[in-house]
Write a protein that holds these residues in place. Structure first.
Motif, PDB file in Angstrom:
ATOM      1  N   ALA A 339      49.267  53.240  48.531  1.00 16.22           N
ATOM      2  CA  ALA A 339      47.824  53.342  48.331  1.00 16.22           C
ATOM      3  C   ALA A 339      47.426  52.742  46.989  1.00 16.22           C
ATOM      4  O   ALA A 339      46.394  52.076  46.874  1.00 16.22           O
ATOM      5  CB  ALA A 339      47.385  54.805  48.421  1.00 16.22           C
ATOM      6  N   ASN A 340      48.244  52.971  45.965  1.00 16.32           N
ATOM      7  CA  ASN A 340      47.961  52.433  44.648  1.00 16.32           C
ATOM      8  C   ASN A 340      47.937  50.905  44.676  1.00 16.32           C
ATOM      9  O   ASN A 340      47.017  50.269  44.156  1.00 16.32           O
ATOM     10  CB  ASN A 340      49.019  52.929  43.659  1.00 16.32           C
ATOM     11  N   VAL A 341      48.934  50.304  45.290  1.00 14.64           N
ATOM     12  CA  VAL A 341      48.993  48.849  45.376  1.00 14.64           C
ATOM     13  C   VAL A 341      47.829  48.318  46.200  1.00 14.64           C
ATOM     14  O   VAL A 341      47.198  47.319  45.843  1.00 14.64           O
ATOM     15  CB  VAL A 341      50.334  48.393  45.992  1.00 14.64           C
ATOM     16  N   ASP A 342      47.498  48.988  47.298  1.00 14.36           N
ATOM     17  CA  ASP A 342      46.396  48.558  48.161  1.00 14.36           C
ATOM     18  C   ASP A 342      45.073  48.534  47.382  1.00 14.36           C
ATOM     19  O   ASP A 342      44.325  47.554  47.432  1.00 14.36           O
ATOM     20  CB  ASP A 342      46.288  49.507  49.356  1.00 14.36           C
ATOM     21  N   VAL A 343      44.805  49.594  46.629  1.00 14.12           N
ATOM     22  CA  VAL A 343      43.560  49.667  45.855  1.00 14.12           C
ATOM     23  C   VAL A 343      43.526  48.591  44.787  1.00 14.12           C
ATOM     24  O   VAL A 343      42.510  47.906  44.587  1.00 14.12           O
ATOM     25  CB  VAL A 343      43.406  51.065  45.221  1.00 14.12           C
ATOM     26  N   ILE A 348      41.264  43.616  42.476  1.00 12.19           N
ATOM     27  CA  ILE A 348      41.480  42.369  41.752  1.00 12.19           C
ATOM     28  C   ILE A 348      40.968  41.162  42.535  1.00 12.19           C
ATOM     29  O   ILE A 348      40.249  40.308  42.000  1.00 12.19           O
ATOM     30  CB  ILE A 348      42.979  42.189  41.431  1.00 12.19           C
ATOM     31  N   TYR A 349      41.319  41.099  43.828  1.00 11.18           N
ATOM     32  CA  TYR A 349      41.052  39.888  44.604  1.00 11.18           C
ATOM     33  C   TYR A 349      39.912  40.016  45.607  1.00 11.18           C
ATOM     34  O   TYR A 349      39.417  39.014  46.100  1.00 11.18           O
ATOM     35  CB  TYR A 349      42.315  39.464  45.358  1.00 11.18           C
ATOM     36  N   GLY A 350      39.516  41.242  45.943  1.00  9.57           N
ATOM     37  CA  GLY A 350      38.486  41.424  46.953  1.00  9.57           C
ATOM     38  C   GLY A 350      39.007  42.204  48.141  1.00  9.57           C
ATOM     39  O   GLY A 350      40.224  42.370  48.342  1.00  9.57           O
ATOM     40  N   GLU A 351      38.087  42.703  48.969  1.00 13.30           N
ATOM     41  CA  GLU A 351      38.449  43.585  50.078  1.00 13.30           C
ATOM     42  C   GLU A 351      39.401  42.929  51.077  1.00 13.30           C
ATOM     43  O   GLU A 351      40.178  43.606  51.739  1.00 13.30           O
ATOM     44  CB  GLU A 351      37.179  44.044  50.804  1.00 13.30           C
ATOM     45  N   GLY A 352      39.338  41.616  51.212  1.00 12.55           N
ATOM     46  CA  GLY A 352      40.195  40.940  52.186  1.00 12.55           C
ATOM     47  C   GLY A 352      41.648  40.853  51.784  1.00 12.55           C
ATOM     48  O   GLY A 352      42.478  40.370  52.567  1.00 12.55           O
ATOM     49  N   TYR A 353      41.981  41.339  50.572  1.00 16.05           N
ATOM     50  CA  TYR A 353      43.352  41.207  50.083  1.00 16.05           C
ATOM     51  C   TYR A 353      44.093  42.543  50.017  1.00 16.05           C
ATOM     52  O   TYR A 353      45.087  42.657  49.298  1.00 16.05           O
ATOM     53  CB  TYR A 353      43.354  40.537  48.710  1.00 16.05           C
ATOM     54  N   GLY A 354      43.638  43.534  50.760  1.00 16.19           N
ATOM     55  CA  GLY A 354      44.365  44.792  50.821  1.00 16.19           C
ATOM     56  C   GLY A 354      45.652  44.642  51.609  1.00 16.19           C
ATOM     57  O   GLY A 354      45.894  43.634  52.289  1.00 16.19           O
ATOM     58  N   LEU A 355      46.500  45.657  51.521  1.00 14.70           N
ATOM     59  CA  LEU A 355      47.759  45.635  52.263  1.00 14.70           C
ATOM     60  C   LEU A 355      47.496  45.706  53.763  1.00 14.70           C
ATOM     61  O   LEU A 355      46.547  46.339  54.217  1.00 14.70           O
ATOM     62  CB  LEU A 355      48.636  46.818  51.854  1.00 14.70           C
ATOM     63  N   VAL A 356      48.360  45.074  54.522  1.00 11.85           N
ATOM     64  CA  VAL A 356      48.329  45.166  55.980  1.00 11.85           C
ATOM     65  C   VAL A 356      49.643  45.811  56.416  1.00 11.85           C
ATOM     66  O   VAL A 356      50.728  45.287  56.132  1.00 11.85           O
ATOM     67  CB  VAL A 356      48.172  43.786  56.638  1.00 11.85           C
TER      68      VAL A 356
END
Length: 379
Positions: A339-343, A348-356
């Motif tokens: 969750a920490n990495v996802d947030v 940093i990069y925008g909503e499209g760059y969350g974890l999948v």
């Protein structure tokens, strides 16, 4: 008298943005703009903005005050904090702080008539709190000047609000980083040191090598780091981590790392991969008698680097994967790292760059992330 009325209108439009303009566009004169007053006002505001975005300091006030004075067209201009005159431009009187204290105490605009020049002192506020003043000095005080200085002070306060938001965001990210480091410490440190201790008598040389690996990992993970590092450094950290975990699990743990040379220098958020690898080992090895495999793959994808971390463990259903990224430890037990990495990636990069997260019961788990090759933050 300076062109204060025009400046008021220009700054009002500048603060409100273009939303109103989209609904109702004013007609241009047939011959176009007759002068460059509008451009000058916007240009001066744009010159002052970057300094103010750094917050209310002596340096930021010094860099902004000259542009603000030109914007207002007054004889002199001063910016104060709650206890000091930070910067001024033009012949300001000795009473700068005296005038400022009156406004600071009341939180309201004050007009001081004096010879040879009077003053309009307006409070600067951040989050409803008075943090300083903007004081304009001129030989002719008028209602138009008061309105103009008030508008400019409101715009300055808006820039300081943005600076505070940026500072709050940075503090939040630093807090998340401290939480991530704290999360690494308890379980991994205990397991790693216990494993090293088990080799002290039976294989002292192996224990020494593992202790050096642990020191290298700790030096990297616990250093006072920048927001970014290179993918090569992050992979080096993972290599040390995997060696320690391999010593713990022995031949039961298999891992492979495949990296395209083109992406080794790509800037990545600090400690963005280790939590994914730790999660993969936990789910890949947890509760199984046979071997488990963890794979890290980093590919060149044009303007981005595509990184996957996967295991061949028990997997999870879609709802459980959602809870992992929603950071509900009561439901997931130990999902804070992901969750920490996802947030952080989305911040940093925008909503499209969350974890999948791709997983299914009995089919292992794959976590994918994308990193632009050109970072917004320099190393």
């Amino acid at each position: 008298m300076p062109t204060t009325a025009c400046v008021v209108l220009v700054l009002a439009a500048f603060v409100l943005g273009f939303a109103v303009g989209r609904r109702r566009r004013p007609a241009l004169p047939e011959g176009g703009w007759k002068d460059d007053t509008t451009f000058t006002a916007l240009h001066l505001a744009a010159l002052a903005a970057p300094s103010l975005r750094a917050g209310l300091t002596r340096d930021s006030a010094r860099k902004a005050v000259r542009h603000l004075r030109r914007l207002l067209g007054t004889h002199a201009l001063a910016i104060t904090s709650t206890d000091a005159a930070l910067a001024w431009d033009g012949p300001c009187p000795d009473e700068v702080l005296t005038y400022a204290r009156t406004t600071l105490a009341s939180g309201r605009t004050h007009v001081f008539a004096a010879e040879p020049q009077g003053a309009v002192v307006v409070p600067l506020t951040v989050d409803g709190q008075v943090v300083g003043t903007l004081a304009a000095y001129h030989d002719e005080l008028s209602a138009a000047l008061v309105r103009t200085v008030t508008e400019v002070a409101g715009w300055v306060s808006g820039q300081l609000e943005l600076a505070e938001l940026a500072s709050s965001r940075q503090r939040a990210m630093e807090a998340e980083m401290r939480a991530l480091r704290a999360e690494i410490s308890p379980h991994f440190v205990y397991n790693a040191l216990t494993t090293i201790a088990s080799f002290v008598r039976t294989d002292p040389e192996r224990a020494r090598e593992l202790l050096l690996d642990f020191a290298d990992f700790a030096r990297y993970a616990l250093r006072r780091a920048h927001d970014f590092t290179t993918l090569a450094d992050e992979l080096s950290c993972i290599d040390r981590y995997l060696l320690l975990e391999r010593a713990r699990f022995g031949d039961k743990l298999r891992f492979t790392v495949q990296v395209a040379p083109e992406v080794l220098a790509v800037p990545v958020p600090f400690l963005c991969l280790q939590p994914l690898v730790e999660n993969a080992i936990k789910h890949g090895m947890g509760g199984r008698a046979g071997r488990g495999e963890v794979r890290v793959v980093a590919k060149d994808a044009g303007p981005e680097a595509h990184i996957t971390v996967e295991d061949d463990g028990t997997g999870m259903d879609l709802e459980h994967a959602r809870r992992v990224l929603d950071d509900d430890p009561r439901q997931t037990g130990n999902g804070i790292g992901l969750a920490n990495v996802d947030v952080r990636m989305r911040q940093i990069y925008g909503e499209g760059y969350g974890l999948v997260v791709e997983s299914a019961p009995g089919a292992g788990t794959r976590v994918r992330l994308r990193v632009p090759k050109t970072s917004l933050t320099s190393l």
